[in-house]
Design an enzyme around this catalytic site. Sequence first.
Site, short mmCIF file in Angstrom:
data_model
loop_
_atom_site.label_atom_id
_atom_site.label_comp_id
_atom_site.label_asym_id
_atom_site.label_seq_id
_atom_site.Cartn_x
_atom_site.Cartn_y
_atom_site.Cartn_z
N ARG A 63 -1.79 3.44 -7.73
CA ARG A 63 -1.18 2.32 -8.47
C ARG A 63 -0.10 2.80 -9.45
NH1 ARG A 63 -3.48 -1.51 -12.96
NH2 ARG A 63 -2.20 -3.37 -12.62
N HIS A 67 3.68 1.32 -9.81
CA HIS A 67 4.23 0.82 -11.07
C HIS A 67 5.39 1.69 -11.57
CE1 HIS A 67 0.88 -2.14 -12.48
NE2 HIS A 67 1.09 -2.21 -11.18
C1 HEM Z 1 1.85 -7.37 -4.16
C2 HEM Z 1 1.84 -7.38 -5.47
C3 HEM Z 1 0.74 -6.78 -6.29
C4 HEM Z 1 0.08 -7.37 -7.31
C5 HEM Z 1 0.32 -8.77 -7.84
C6 HEM Z 1 -0.90 -6.44 -7.79
C7 HEM Z 1 -1.76 -6.68 -8.85
C8 HEM Z 1 -2.81 -5.86 -9.19
C9 HEM Z 1 -3.76 -6.15 -10.22
C10 HEM Z 1 -3.74 -7.39 -11.11
C11 HEM Z 1 -4.67 -5.16 -10.24
C12 HEM Z 1 -5.89 -5.04 -11.17
C13 HEM Z 1 -5.42 -4.58 -12.53
C14 HEM Z 1 -6.44 -4.82 -13.61
O1 HEM Z 1 -7.13 -5.84 -13.59
O2 HEM Z 1 -6.53 -3.96 -14.52
C15 HEM Z 1 -4.29 -4.21 -9.24
C16 HEM Z 1 -4.95 -3.05 -8.97
C17 HEM Z 1 -4.52 -2.12 -8.05
N1 HEM Z 1 -3.32 -2.15 -7.37
FE1 HEM Z 1 -2.12 -3.73 -7.16
N2 HEM Z 1 -0.83 -5.30 -7.05
C18 HEM Z 1 0.17 -5.45 -6.13
C19 HEM Z 1 0.60 -4.49 -5.24
C20 HEM Z 1 0.14 -3.21 -5.19
C21 HEM Z 1 0.77 -2.12 -4.48
C22 HEM Z 1 2.09 -2.24 -3.71
C23 HEM Z 1 0.00 -1.03 -4.66
C24 HEM Z 1 0.21 0.37 -4.16
C25 HEM Z 1 0.89 0.68 -3.07
C26 HEM Z 1 -1.12 -1.43 -5.48
C27 HEM Z 1 -2.19 -0.63 -5.82
C28 HEM Z 1 -3.24 -1.02 -6.61
C29 HEM Z 1 -4.46 -0.26 -6.75
C30 HEM Z 1 -4.80 1.02 -5.99
C31 HEM Z 1 -5.25 -0.93 -7.69
C32 HEM Z 1 -6.61 -0.48 -8.25
C33 HEM Z 1 -6.33 0.47 -9.42
C34 HEM Z 1 -7.56 1.05 -10.10
O3 HEM Z 1 -8.70 0.82 -9.69
O4 HEM Z 1 -7.35 1.76 -11.12
N3 HEM Z 1 -0.99 -2.75 -5.80
N4 HEM Z 1 -3.15 -4.66 -8.63
#
Ligand code: HEM
Length: 321
Positions: A63, A67
């Site tokens: 992630r 970002h």
């Molecule tokens: C399509 C749009 C996307 C949105 C709206 C989005 C949104 C989010 C949100 C809200 C979370 C949880 C954050 C929290 O509650 O603290 C999250 C977690 C995560 N996102 Fe996304 N995300 C998107 C795309 C992506 C992409 C493109 C990747 C990587 C290629 C990604 C990888 C991750 C991962 C691996 C997590 C878990 C992180 C952890 O457990 O520390 N996301 N995302």
Amino acid sequence: MDSSSSFKAIVTLAFLFVFMGSSSAQLSPTFYSYSCPDLFPTVKSVVQSAISNEARMGASLLRLFFHDCFVNGCDGSILLDDTSTFIGEKRAAPNFNSVRGFDVVDNIKSAVENVCPGVVSCADVLAIASRDSVVILGGPDWNVKLGRRDARTASQGAANSSIPPPTSNLTALVSSFNAVGLSTKDVVTLSGAHTIGQARCTSFRARIYNETNIDSSFAQTRRGNCPSTSGSGDNNLAPLDLQTPTAFDNNYYRDLVNQRGLLHSDQQLFNGGSTDSIVQTYSSSQSTFNFDFVAAMIKMGDISPLTGSNGEIRKNCRKIN
Ligand code: HEM
Ligand SMILES: *[C@@H]1O[C@H](CO)[C@@H](O)[C@H](O)[C@H]1NC(C)=O
Ligand SMILES: *[C@@H]1O[C@H](CO)[C@@H](O)[C@H](O)[C@H]1NC(C)=O
Ligand SMILES: *[C@@H]1O[C@H](CO)[C@@H](O)[C@H](O)[C@H]1NC(C)=O
């Protein structure tokens, strides 16, 4: 040297100059082959021990790369700490209380500095650590393109506006990806990263209490650890992929087909719109997902890199040299 071998030498040199000249602004998997031959095993062993220590860390590192890349390109800007005169991206809305793994990035960078000081950028460290995380958690392998340099600045405002929030509808997701040169299909493919990792209650509360395109027993289960009142249990975690949140597989897409997407933005990908068919394909083919994910990760890693004499090779990922 006879005339034929000196001719060959000249041709080879000329070819090298042309080749290097034309590729100077491009990334390449062999960028550090001579300058840091032990780079890959050095990064991987730190990532491996961080994931052995806590499986979620693989998701957190992946992630971080997303970002980083969405905010003025993959330039390590997300890694910069605030100073008294400078506000970085760590306190931007999509990152604050949410992104993690900075200490692991520091450990990787220290290990890399030990074997080849001043050579490898923090932006490239993130790219390699993301790939390693995916591989270690059972996903596909690929050659990471390298040669990015590190930004001397960061932008909280750009982080606020360029990273899509989980409240986004499909149109908004597509336009934020288009803004960095990624396609509608890339939205679906890269969202597959949610096959690993966790989200906080505050990111999915409105969905589990108020939305109708959600499996009711799934919503019920999630409500059990995410109170409806804003402010209570905001940081309680739930897995983005219901069954296998530490395995990089295609279960995320099976969840979507069953209306078990955790985030509003997740379920947007399978909600009667144009992307339903891609979700359907991935839900029934791990190999198609893996193949497309690799291509999309390489594409995301190509977003506006600093190359040549732009930027710098940061010594400490948290601050400019
Ligand atoms: C399509 C749009 C996307 C949105 C709206 C989005 C949104 C989010 C949100 C809200 C979370 C949880 C954050 C929290 O509650 O603290 C999250 C977690 C995560 N996102 Fe996304 N995300 C998107 C795309 C992506 C992409 C493109 C990747 C990587 C290629 C990604 C990888 C991750 C991962 C691996 C997590 C878990 C992180 C952890 O457990 O520390 N996301 N995302
Ligand atoms: C970014 O968002 C945060 C949190 O909502 C806010 O405090 C900050 O003022 C915003 N920064 C900019 C430059 O827009
Ligand atoms: C999607 O969200 C945007 C921005 O919030 C909004 O302006 C637009 O009306 C929404 N589109 C649909 C189809 O709901
Ligand atoms: C659900 O929607 C109602 C009506 O719009 C609103 O008052 C309430 O705050 C929402 N609940 C959550 C948890 O978002």
